[in-house]
Write a protein that holds these residues in place. Sequence first.
Motif, short mmCIF file in Angstrom:
data_model
loop_
_atom_site.label_atom_id
_atom_site.label_comp_id
_atom_site.label_asym_id
_atom_site.label_seq_id
_atom_site.Cartn_x
_atom_site.Cartn_y
_atom_site.Cartn_z
N UNK A 1 0.81 -1.23 0.00
CA UNK A 1 0.00 0.00 0.00
C UNK A 1 0.84 1.28 0.00
N UNK A 2 2.16 1.17 -0.23
CA UNK A 2 2.97 2.39 -0.27
C UNK A 2 2.46 3.38 -1.31
N UNK A 3 1.96 2.88 -2.46
CA UNK A 3 1.50 3.77 -3.52
C UNK A 3 0.05 4.23 -3.29
N UNK A 4 -0.62 3.58 -2.37
CA UNK A 4 -2.02 3.91 -2.11
C UNK A 4 -2.15 5.36 -1.64
N UNK A 5 -2.89 6.16 -2.39
CA UNK A 5 -3.09 7.55 -1.99
C UNK A 5 -2.06 8.53 -2.56
N UNK A 6 -1.17 8.06 -3.42
CA UNK A 6 -0.25 9.00 -4.08
C UNK A 6 -1.07 9.86 -5.04
N UNK A 7 -0.85 11.20 -5.05
CA UNK A 7 -1.65 12.06 -5.94
C UNK A 7 -1.46 11.69 -7.40
N UNK A 8 -2.57 11.54 -8.09
CA UNK A 8 -2.56 11.10 -9.48
C UNK A 8 -3.42 12.05 -10.31
N UNK A 9 -2.83 12.59 -11.35
CA UNK A 9 -3.57 13.45 -12.25
C UNK A 9 -4.06 12.61 -13.41
N UNK A 10 -5.29 12.82 -13.83
CA UNK A 10 -5.75 12.16 -15.05
C UNK A 10 -5.94 13.23 -16.11
N UNK A 11 -5.30 13.03 -17.24
CA UNK A 11 -5.39 13.98 -18.35
C UNK A 11 -6.10 13.27 -19.49
N UNK A 12 -7.35 13.67 -19.72
CA UNK A 12 -8.17 12.99 -20.72
C UNK A 12 -8.12 13.80 -22.02
N UNK A 13 -7.68 13.16 -23.08
CA UNK A 13 -7.61 13.83 -24.39
C UNK A 13 -8.85 13.54 -25.21
N UNK A 14 -9.21 14.47 -26.08
CA UNK A 14 -10.33 14.25 -27.01
C UNK A 14 -9.89 13.23 -28.07
N UNK A 15 -10.86 12.55 -28.69
CA UNK A 15 -10.50 11.59 -29.74
C UNK A 15 -10.15 12.31 -31.04
N UNK A 16 -9.10 13.12 -31.00
CA UNK A 16 -8.71 13.96 -32.14
C UNK A 16 -7.51 13.42 -32.90
N UNK A 17 -6.94 12.32 -32.42
CA UNK A 17 -5.72 11.80 -33.05
C UNK A 17 -6.10 10.76 -34.10
N UNK A 18 -5.31 10.69 -35.18
CA UNK A 18 -5.71 9.87 -36.32
C UNK A 18 -4.70 8.81 -36.74
N UNK A 19 -3.61 8.69 -36.02
CA UNK A 19 -2.62 7.66 -36.39
C UNK A 19 -1.77 7.33 -35.16
N UNK A 20 -1.13 6.15 -35.18
CA UNK A 20 -0.21 5.81 -34.08
C UNK A 20 0.92 6.84 -33.94
N UNK A 21 1.36 7.44 -35.06
CA UNK A 21 2.42 8.44 -34.98
C UNK A 21 1.95 9.67 -34.21
N UNK A 22 0.72 10.12 -34.52
CA UNK A 22 0.18 11.29 -33.81
C UNK A 22 0.03 10.99 -32.33
N UNK A 23 -0.40 9.75 -32.01
CA UNK A 23 -0.59 9.38 -30.61
C UNK A 23 0.75 9.43 -29.88
N UNK A 24 1.77 8.88 -30.51
CA UNK A 24 3.08 8.85 -29.87
C UNK A 24 3.61 10.28 -29.68
N UNK A 25 3.47 11.11 -30.70
CA UNK A 25 3.99 12.47 -30.61
C UNK A 25 3.25 13.28 -29.53
N UNK A 26 1.93 13.08 -29.45
CA UNK A 26 1.14 13.74 -28.41
C UNK A 26 1.68 13.38 -27.02
N UNK A 27 1.97 12.10 -26.83
CA UNK A 27 2.47 11.65 -25.52
C UNK A 27 3.85 12.22 -25.22
#
Length: 495
Positions: free
Chosen positions: A161-187
């Motif tokens: 449980x060491x990781x339990x409660x560590x602050x975690x941000x969730x960043x939700x992207x719109x479905x605007x990417x159109x290829x694996x290359x774009x997905x990788x570059x976005x990340x």
Amino acid sequence: MTEALAPAVTSALDRYEAVIGLEVHAQLLTKSKMFCGCSAAYTDAAPNDNTCPVCLGLPGVLPVINRQAIEYTVLTALALNCDIPEFTKFDRKNYFYPDLPKGYQISQYDMPLSRYGSLEFVLDGDTVRCGITRVHLEEDTGTMHHAGDVLQSATQSLVDFNRSGVPLMEIVGEPDLRSPEQAREYLIRLRQILVYIGVNDGNLEQGSFRCDANISLRARDAADLGTKVEVKNMNSFRAVHHALTYEIERQAAALDAGEVIRQETRGWVETRARTVSQRSKEYAHDYRYFPEPDLPPLRLDKQYVDRIRSAMHELPAARAQRFMRELGLSDYDAGVLTAERSDADAFEQLVSSGIPAKTAANWMTQDVAALANEHKVSLSQSAFGVEGLTRLLILLGDGTINGPTAKELLTELYVSGGDAAALVRERGLAQVSDESELAALVEKAVADNPGAAADFRGGKEQALGRLVGAVMKATGGKAKPDVVNRLLRERLARP
Ligand SMILES: [Zn+2]
């Protein structure tokens, strides 16, 4: 940079459009956890050492919001051009799993900390704009350790449980990417921004920056979206690219065969280079969200948000533009130098010490980059450090040593550290710039290499290189190449 798509994917993308949206979970670099005072450095401690009744989910305890986590999330949201509503609240997301001791995760549902942002980047000359649906804050879960092989021999699972409660941000992207290359570059861009503003360490392998992808295909002329599949377990940019490429092939083959795509969660299995079905997708109503009764809603007033905005570090894209505009760097150099904040900082430190920008950029993007890659340590973390390189480049700039000597010293001192000037004195590495001494060596080189001298006089410009080489060799590589060059030309102009 761009990895070519496999032929099967290229043909699938002729017929179908891939619609990709990414969800990133990023742990915040706070000292303590999200709702208690335990250390958030969960990998540094023995299992279950960094725990207390709050993060163990014992009954009757009260969580307290981590102020720094809120500030980091607001900072991230601003860096991603999000709106920050005045009110935000936490909610309970109810589900059972052994690594979640409370039976619910404190997250945010309908009033997230931010919304409506965007991330823009350039890929192969095209500007891609991906909407950011929201950036919200939640808590991480514990971790499970399966004794033995998960699928075959494991008979016990251990929970830490060491990781339990560590602050975690969730960043939700719109479905605007159109290829694996774009997905990788976005990340890559997103990770770069988070590391730049100092909220996350960007470690995909250890899972402090992790990504899930939603992907669906639709016929090129279709208006409606296809059924989306969620892909998990990708712990490198490469894995994201491979997993999405695999899914495009798999879904295209299924659609071609007239099959219906199931809405499901699939896991990327690196060793088998494929995704496998894990479970059918759950929906928001499965989680029975309700407002967290133990935490007050938050009111983030304009002054608070403005204060965070004004303290924000310059973002990588803006910094690259400034390097081009103010320091005359090329697009390429500016991009390479701003990829990691520590490199961009080192470069600016060199320039502010009086090293010409072009010289500093060349050394940083070539010799230093090669050494950093070889030894897996950036210049600023190396024993030589930015200070060491500064002193070395000053010796080069004032003519004390020549380029090849500087390169040798950098290679020697990068990991071990040390004073370049002391070594130059100790080993007699200073350049020979005494022209009478060099003139004698020039005379000898011409006498020893009559063929090269004749070739040069006959119009073969490159023959001069052999003569320069002979003089350099005679000085043990310490002559000033431009002076040698000039003296040889003068000598060869005479009979
Ligand atoms: Zn705790």
